[in-house]
Scaffold this motif. Structure first.
Motif, PDB file in Angstrom:
ATOM      1  N   SER A   1      -7.117 -29.496 -64.829  1.00  0.00           N
ATOM      2  CA  SER A   1      -6.340 -30.525 -64.204  1.00  0.00           C
ATOM      3  C   SER A   1      -5.137 -29.632 -65.446  1.00  0.00           C
ATOM      4  O   SER A   1      -4.309 -30.233 -64.491  1.00  0.00           O
ATOM      5  CB  SER A   1      -6.664 -31.985 -64.112  1.00  0.00           C
TER       6      SER A   1
ATOM      7  N   ASN B   1      -8.173 -29.452 -58.014  1.00  0.00           N
ATOM      8  CA  ASN B   1      -7.250 -28.871 -56.372  1.00  0.00           C
ATOM      9  C   ASN B   1      -7.967 -26.941 -56.485  1.00  0.00           C
ATOM     10  O   ASN B   1      -7.589 -25.991 -56.345  1.00  0.00           O
ATOM     11  CB  ASN B   1      -6.229 -28.964 -56.655  1.00  0.00           C
TER      12      ASN B   1
ATOM     13  N   GLU C   1      -9.484 -33.041 -56.660  1.00  0.00           N
ATOM     14  CA  GLU C   1      -8.333 -33.477 -57.714  1.00  0.00           C
ATOM     15  C   GLU C   1      -8.197 -32.007 -58.406  1.00  0.00           C
ATOM     16  O   GLU C   1      -6.633 -31.807 -59.057  1.00  0.00           O
ATOM     17  CB  GLU C   1      -9.071 -34.595 -59.217  1.00  0.00           C
TER      18      GLU C   1
END
Length: 373
Positions: A148, A143, A141
């Motif tokens: 995030s 990455n 999620e």
């Protein structure tokens, strides 16, 4: 007495004996971005034998909340490149289990953690919100980033002006004209004479310069030594880390075989203005966007410091804005160092040429830089 001893020995013999277990875990088997098995449930005293497969991975401890960020003081194998599974002895890294708390692991190679290449020792069971599956899902999620909502803002431009200073050493005195930035010290000659600083290009098989951030005095030499595989050294600017600086120096691409020390080129420092640079390789991924940048005399006390420069470079990978205009394609062989004399005072030529006190020598490893951004 003899019977009692025999009875005691027999009783001890049937007591269970806890023996430490050695767990073998494959790192990147069959070209996959995985650890196999994905996790183990180990006891105190057990060892985890991490066996490395091609191509270039790490075993780096992180935390559940930041799966792809190295944990301060955590275990780390560093990058261990492997050319082929047919190597007679695959490299390994051993983790000793000192308690039964979870140990979270990821691969630091760019893009690998974000693709789910994570591992755990003693993760909570599948019903927990801190299970291995949850850990891996969070890595994907995010990455590979810390949060995030990662964003990078460009620090304000540095204020600068042209200045002059009288510089002297034991044998001579001269006047230096240079670009003075806020926070930049006045030019001084290194005590005891010039010092040679070495920066390794592609240190330890990583997409990195080592060291990546140095301070150098007037007259010091900064030597770049190339290692495997195929890297370059190109001058850029703070606001555009991965774009060649107009009239900046370019040491070209230099492919080097594994376990071989490649060529060296150098620049000589004429003043203490910041110098920014990067590797222009883009195959198979942007090296600059992966953090392969360096600085000389960055002003660490202000917002335009090396950490901010690195963050701007890494942001280009996500935004796909890296430009490769270095005069050589990513898959090319070597290319000669080059530059055009210009306002930043950099000149690169074949042979020994000087222009206004600024010069660069190939093969004999000398270059002079003045008034650089």
């Amino acid at each position: 007495m003899t019977m009692m001893r025999s009875t005691l020995t027999a009783a001890l013999a049937v007591l269970p004996v806890a023996l430490a277990t050695s767990w073998d875990v494959s790192v990147g088997p069959n070209g996959q971005l995985i650890y196999y098995p994905e996790y183990v449930l180990a006891e105190v005293g057990d060892t985890i034998n991490m066996i490395f497969h091609p191509k270039n991975h790490t075993v780096t401890q992180s935390s559940f909340d930041a799966p792809c960020v190295p944990l301060a003081g955590g275990v780390s194998s560093g990058f261990l490149p492997v050319a082929s599974d047919s190597d007679p002895e695959l490299p390994n890294f051993v983790i000793t289990v000192n308690d039964t708390n979870p140990i979270w692991i990821h691969c630091e190679q760019k893009g690998h953690c974000g693709a789910g290449m994570v591992f755990a020792v003693n993760p909570p069971d599948a019903s927990s919100n801190h299970s291995f599956a949850a850990f891996q899902a969070l890595a994907i999620e995010l990455n590979g980033t810390q949060t995030s909502a990662l964003s990078v803002s460009t620090p304000p431009p540095q204020s600068w002006a042209t200045a002059t200073a009288t510089v002297s050493d034991a044998s001579s005195t001269w006047v230096s004209t240079y670009t003075s930035y806020s926070g930049t010290p006045e030019p001084t000659y290194a005590a005891g004479g010039p010092v040679t600083h070495n920066i390794t290009v592609g240190i330890n098989g990583q997409l990195a310069f080592g060291p990546a951030n140095i301070s150098a005095a007037i007259g010091d030499i900064v030597e770049f030594t190339f290692l495997a595989k195929n890297h370059s050294v190109v001058q850029s600017s703070f606001p555009e880390p991965c774009t060649p600086l107009v009239d900046g120096f370019n040491l070209g691409f230099h492919p080097v075989d594994a376990n071989v020390t490649g060529p060296s080129f150098a620049i000589t420092i004429n003043n203490t203005s910041p110098i920014w640079g990067y590797c222009a390789q883009t195959n198979p991924v942007s090296h600059c966007g992966s953090g392969m940048v360096f600085s000389i005399n960055a002003v660490e006390t202000g917002p335009n410091n090396f950490a901010a420069f690195l963050a701007l470079a890494e942001a280009t990978l996500a935004n796909s804005t890296v430009k490769d205009t270095s005069g050589a394609t990513a898959s090319s062989g070597s290319s000669s160092p080059s530059s055009t004399a210009g306002s930043n005072g950099a000149l690169a030529v074949v042979g020994d040429v000087n222009m206004g006190g600024i010069g660069m020598v190939l093969a004999t490893v000398a270059a002079v830089v003045a008034g650089m951004l």
